[in-house]
Scaffold this motif. Sequence first.
Motif, PDB file in Angstrom:
ATOM      1  N   ALA A   1      43.503 102.909  19.521  1.00  0.00           N
ATOM      2  CA  ALA A   1      43.886 103.917  18.525  1.00  0.00           C
ATOM      3  C   ALA A   1      44.671 103.281  17.396  1.00  0.00           C
ATOM      4  CB  ALA A   1      44.719 105.017  19.196  1.00  0.00           C
ATOM      5  N   ARG A   2      45.557 102.316  17.746  1.00  0.00           N
ATOM      6  CA  ARG A   2      46.396 101.674  16.739  1.00  0.00           C
ATOM      7  C   ARG A   2      45.537 100.902  15.735  1.00  0.00           C
ATOM      8  NH1 ARG A   2      50.846  97.123  18.296  1.00  0.00           N
ATOM      9  NH2 ARG A   2      48.955  95.936  18.701  1.00  0.00           N
TER      10      ARG A   2
ATOM     11  N   VAL B   1      42.890 103.728  13.760  1.00  0.00           N
ATOM     12  CA  VAL B   1      43.505 104.685  12.847  1.00  0.00           C
ATOM     13  C   VAL B   1      43.493 104.155  11.414  1.00  0.00           C
ATOM     14  CG1 VAL B   1      45.890 103.880  13.054  1.00  0.00           C
ATOM     15  CG2 VAL B   1      45.435 106.299  12.673  1.00  0.00           C
TER      16      VAL B   1
ATOM     17  N   LEU C   1      45.393 109.415  18.386  1.00  0.00           N
ATOM     18  CA  LEU C   1      45.711 109.522  19.811  1.00  0.00           C
ATOM     19  C   LEU C   1      44.851 110.598  20.472  1.00  0.00           C
ATOM     20  CD1 LEU C   1      49.576 109.080  20.011  1.00  0.00           C
ATOM     21  CD2 LEU C   1      47.813 107.584  20.935  1.00  0.00           C
TER      22      LEU C   1
ATOM     23  N   VAL D   1      45.700 102.982  23.661  1.00  0.00           N
ATOM     24  CA  VAL D   1      46.669 103.027  22.551  1.00  0.00           C
ATOM     25  C   VAL D   1      46.361 101.893  21.574  1.00  0.00           C
ATOM     26  CG1 VAL D   1      49.089 102.827  21.895  1.00  0.00           C
ATOM     27  CG2 VAL D   1      48.457 104.062  23.969  1.00  0.00           C
TER      28      VAL D   1
ATOM     29  N   ALA E   1      48.272 109.444  12.955  1.00  0.00           N
ATOM     30  CA  ALA E   1      48.422 108.735  14.234  1.00  0.00           C
ATOM     31  C   ALA E   1      48.145 109.691  15.392  1.00  0.00           C
ATOM     32  CB  ALA E   1      49.820 108.142  14.348  1.00  0.00           C
TER      33      ALA E   1
ATOM     34  N   ASN F   1      53.757 103.100  17.391  1.00  0.00           N
ATOM     35  CA  ASN F   1      52.838 101.969  17.442  1.00  0.00           C
ATOM     36  C   ASN F   1      51.576 102.282  16.641  1.00  0.00           C
ATOM     37  OD1 ASN F   1      52.983  99.380  19.209  1.00  0.00           O
ATOM     38  ND2 ASN F   1      54.244 100.876  20.298  1.00  0.00           N
ATOM     39  N   VAL F   2      51.038 103.478  16.878  1.00  0.00           N
ATOM     40  CA  VAL F   2      49.786 103.844  16.211  1.00  0.00           C
ATOM     41  C   VAL F   2      50.012 104.035  14.708  1.00  0.00           C
ATOM     42  CG1 VAL F   2      47.914 105.522  16.142  1.00  0.00           C
ATOM     43  CG2 VAL F   2      48.886 104.860  18.330  1.00  0.00           C
TER      44      VAL F   2
END
Lengths: 304, 374
Positions: free
Chosen positions: B151-152, B155, B124, B148, B120, B103-104
């Motif tokens: 983070a996604r 990033v 995280l 998450v 990624a 996902n990230v």
Amino acid sequence: MAFAAFGSANAPAAGKPTRSGKVVIALLAPGLAYLGAFFLTPLFALIMVSLEVPDPNGGYAEYVPAFEIGNYFYVISEYLPHILRSFGYALAATVLALVISYPLAYFIGVKARPWPLLQKLMLTLVIAPFFISFLLRTLAWKQIFSNESWIVSSLHDIGLLAPTQYVVGTPFMVIFGLTYNFIPFMTLPLYTSLERLDLRYLEAGSDLYASPSKVFRKVTLPLSMPGIISGTLLTFIPIAGDYINASGDFLGSSSTSMIGNVIESNYLQINDYPSASALSVLLMGVILVLVSVYVKKSGTEDLL
Amino acid sequence: MAKEFVARGADLELKQIRKEFPGFTAIDNLDLHVPAGEFFALLGPSGCGKTTTLRLVAGLESPTKGKIFIGGKDITATKPHERPVNTVFQSYALFPHMTVLENVAFGLRQRKVADPLAKAKDALNLVQLSHLADRKPQQLSGGQQQRVALARALVNRPSLLLLDEPLGALDLKLRREMQTELKAIQMEVGLTFLHVTHDQEEAMDMADTVAVMNLGRIEQMGAPETLYDRPKTVFVSKFLGQSNLLVGDVTSTSANSISIDVAGNKISVPKNRAEKHKGKIAIGFRPEKATFSSKKPTATSAKNVIGPGEVLDIRFTGVSNQYLIEVPQLGNITVFAQNMTHFAPIEVGAKVWISWDVENSFGLSDLPAKNVKA
């Protein structure tokens, strides 16, 4: 087991198993009895018949129990082209049905969401052909593509078909008929899974720099996988055993016979029961193996 | 593909944005400028157009009229995937068929950034979830999913990070923790954050600048302290904290203050804290800036006094009590007082006068829909 693919993806784990064992058995008993009487017994009988040999003292179409495994080698060598043709046609028709159904199901399940009435109307139209007998509809297609029809004469006129070529009786016609007859079985499971597709995932995909085609491949397609798997299984399995479309009385000819047609003629015309049974068991076995491999390969466990 | 990705945030500018949906106008001639590197909050009740504004910036909706600029570039006509913007969705919208790590890495893969998985993993680490990289989003708690999602988006180092009420689904304690964490991350990475929320405490706590939105327009914009201290409209004075409002005609004007007459009481406000200087105006004060006493204090040019009123209700909230006082002809007035003793200084039914410093009053530009209601 492969059949799990048809069911709900996340069936709840069995709760307290010993709470009332007697009640559970009582409730299960009718189903189990039915399954025993009308599935396991005939299956067992079918396997036994597939191993029978002709009665040396008997007359035509009389057989005695034996364990003649050779029956299987005989049907494989005799009918290999039909077996291959069956799975070839089934594969072609399934792929065609998927290609036709996916955009249709996507439209009904996703694009038409703001108009529930349109959704219902289109779903009804998908199912509507079932109101007319499958045999009649197949015969209607035979009429439409018959040698005297204006479609075929037009095809002759514009030179797409040579003057000696016709449509009925060709593999094209059989695959066309199979695709046509099984499209609802593909569309409905696809619709069910696309209808639940959360569009916010698609927005998230485009927000994360994926172009519309990338969003389709990376998000929409994987999320609709349960529908694709049940749809393809629901079409591929019955198509592989179909004997109407390919029969000479309908859309096919002797050169398009599938396993179903061979089983039918062995059983009802030649009365070669062991061969017909062996072919049936073989068909079932091959489908089971193919389906298990397919479900494993397509990674349904990822969808849980 | 988006061409430009900067390490620092870029500024966002909305010019004369109008967005119509069938049957209603969600946003009406909105002008907004968010400076680069700022934590900017759009605060408003549901249906005020704040989420629509965010979706316009993300490209998920297109404006009926107006232009959107990011870093000085007109992006009004570009597709969402071409904008240097990432969103933390209210529902998180984590892809259920991918692991947390995938996902990230999704955005990085789409942009063909080298070594997406390592980057990624770093992201995280930033949200302290590297140990859950191989899980599926459904296996995480709400707070973890929220991190998450953050983070996604982070990033990708977008010029602008959009946060659509990302803390709405969390319980109070977790929400406070995440607020601190978000603020710390924003300071660390230096990106421009545009945060949409209906939680005024959240907005005041986190944002450098808060814009209060109502009915598709921005009512008032400024630093949280300014907005709280000097609300300019009835809506802002009520939505950001609580206010007591008094309405009356201006009766006298001195060099630096104006006074209104409210049912025989003279209420003053400094001129530079009033939006309107004549006619019928509303003057407000904050419940915690007022005190009450059982003897009538003398009203001076520096002190407003109303009363006597009767204490209707006392609500205990721990550090303070909220007193609801009914003043005849003025309506109900709320006063907060810190609990300096283990017992309440007055009881329900007591007769009290309320007073507050003139310099803590504020004069509004509009009048409440119904006169004099606290």
